[in-house]
Scaffold this active site. Structure first.
Site, PDB file in Angstrom:
ATOM      1  N   ALA A  19      10.087   2.752   7.114  1.00 17.74           N
ATOM      2  CA  ALA A  19      11.406   3.312   6.831  1.00 17.74           C
ATOM      3  C   ALA A  19      11.561   4.594   7.633  1.00 17.74           C
ATOM      4  O   ALA A  19      10.748   5.518   7.505  1.00 17.74           O
ATOM      5  CB  ALA A  19      11.554   3.597   5.341  1.00 17.74           C
ATOM      6  N   GLY A  62       0.831  -1.186   0.000  1.00 22.52           N
ATOM      7  CA  GLY A  62       0.000   0.000   0.000  1.00 22.52           C
ATOM      8  C   GLY A  62       0.875   1.249   0.000  1.00 22.52           C
ATOM      9  O   GLY A  62       2.098   1.174   0.116  1.00 22.52           O
ATOM     10  N   GLY A  63       0.233   2.399  -0.126  1.00 21.58           N
ATOM     11  CA  GLY A  63       0.980   3.649  -0.086  1.00 21.58           C
ATOM     12  C   GLY A  63       1.404   4.121  -1.459  1.00 21.58           C
ATOM     13  O   GLY A  63       1.174   3.468  -2.476  1.00 21.58           O
ATOM     14  N   HIS A  99      14.036   4.895  -0.709  1.00 18.04           N
ATOM     15  CA  HIS A  99      14.845   4.164   0.262  1.00 18.04           C
ATOM     16  C   HIS A  99      16.307   4.357  -0.106  1.00 18.04           C
ATOM     17  O   HIS A  99      16.658   4.336  -1.296  1.00 18.04           O
ATOM     18  CB  HIS A  99      14.536   2.664   0.236  1.00 18.04           C
ATOM     19  CG  HIS A  99      13.127   2.343   0.649  1.00 18.04           C
ATOM     20  ND1 HIS A  99      12.566   2.816   1.812  1.00 18.04           N
ATOM     21  CD2 HIS A  99      12.171   1.583   0.056  1.00 18.04           C
ATOM     22  CE1 HIS A  99      11.333   2.372   1.913  1.00 18.04           C
ATOM     23  NE2 HIS A  99      11.063   1.624   0.871  1.00 18.04           N
ATOM     24  N   CYS A 124       5.318  10.068  -0.834  1.00 20.09           N
ATOM     25  CA  CYS A 124       4.056   9.457  -0.396  1.00 20.09           C
ATOM     26  C   CYS A 124       2.844  10.165  -0.973  1.00 20.09           C
ATOM     27  O   CYS A 124       1.735  10.075  -0.429  1.00 20.09           O
ATOM     28  CB  CYS A 124       3.980   9.388   1.129  1.00 20.09           C
ATOM     29  SG  CYS A 124       5.326   8.397   1.817  1.00 20.09           S
ATOM     30  N   ILE A 138       4.473   6.657  -3.777  1.00 21.02           N
ATOM     31  CA  ILE A 138       5.901   6.577  -4.077  1.00 21.02           C
ATOM     32  C   ILE A 138       6.728   6.975  -2.854  1.00 21.02           C
ATOM     33  O   ILE A 138       6.328   7.848  -2.078  1.00 21.02           O
ATOM     34  CB  ILE A 138       6.263   7.482  -5.284  1.00 21.02           C
ATOM     35  CG1 ILE A 138       7.671   7.155  -5.809  1.00 21.02           C
ATOM     36  CG2 ILE A 138       6.113   8.958  -4.935  1.00 21.02           C
ATOM     37  CD1 ILE A 138       7.969   7.767  -7.169  1.00 21.02           C
TER      38      ILE A 138
END
Length: 235
Positions: free
Chosen positions: A162, A80-81, A86, A178, A83
């Site tokens: 994260a 879910g979520g 990382h 996000c 872009i």
């Protein structure tokens, strides 16, 4: 009297995103069939942008062909979520746990992931909060310090959280983090006045916060845990 619950903690260092994705898939299968106990992967990734299952490519602000020049990769996932980015100096936890065994629903699970990062930030005098309406993750004021994107399959979790310790924040300029426009991204280094310990210590503190909130009393640490080969057994 509460039955002690154990959690395997795989400390993996820096892992390529696709390798971590394949490992999670194998561990999910093994957790579903009770071949392993609840497990959490603790790691970092090389510079990587990931998109969730909603495929919001418009929130990537540079052509995909330009990503190589900034030393980053792009991967599509089933979490879910929206872009997110990382990279080095970011603490990532990927829990592979059974929500049914702990009696948690999806919303409560996400809330506990938020609290995990809020508690970690508080150790350094940083007052973080869960996102408000339309906001995901964890924030310090109007600045985002932690991201959450999860997948739940047959009650087994994957992907996760994260937390920004001290990543290169310039990478976030190439996306709408996000999917929330006009918001800054921040890090623990930027928000605290305290001298930070080594990143390994911060990773372990994050794991401890996670274990406490999810009531795991017995942590089994695996240093330099291996990627599982194709037969699903550890090398």
């Amino acid at each position: 009297m509460r039955v002690p619950r154990s959690l395997e903690v795989w400390k993996m260092g820096t892992v390529n995103y696709l390798d971590a994705l394949k490992l999670q898939d194998k561990l999910i299968s093994r957790r579903k069939t009770h071949k392993i106990s609840d497990t959490v992967l603790s790691l970092q990734h090389p510079p990587t942008y990931t998109l969730g299952k909603r495929r919001t490519d418009h929130n990537l602000l540079v052509p995909e062909s330009d990503l190589k020049t900034i030393g980053a990769e792009l991967h599509y996932t089933q979490r879910g979520g929206d872009i997110t980015f990382h990279g080095p100096h970011q603490a990532i936890l990927y829990p592979i746990i059974s929500l049914r065994d702990i009696g948690l629903g999806a919303r409560n699970y996400v809330e506990k992931l938020e609290l995990t990062m809020i508690e970690l930030a508080s150790l350094y005098g940083v007052k973080a909060r869960a996102g408000g309406v339309g906001e995901t993750g964890v924030w310090v004021g109007e600045r985002k310090i932690g991201a959450i994107g999860v997948r739940i399959s047959s009650g087994i979790t994957s992907h996760g959280l994260a937390f920004n310790i001290d990543p290169d924040l310039n990478y976030f300029k190439h996306i709408v983090p996000c999917g929330i426009a006009d918001k800054e991204v921040t890090s623990l280094r930027r928000e605290t006045d305290l001298v930070l310990p080594t990143e390994e210590v911060i990773h372990e503190q994050l794991i401890s916060c996670f274990a406490r909130l999810f009531c795991f009393s017995d942590l089994i640490w695996k240093e330099d845990a291996p990627i599982l080969p194709d037969n699903g057994e550890a090398e």
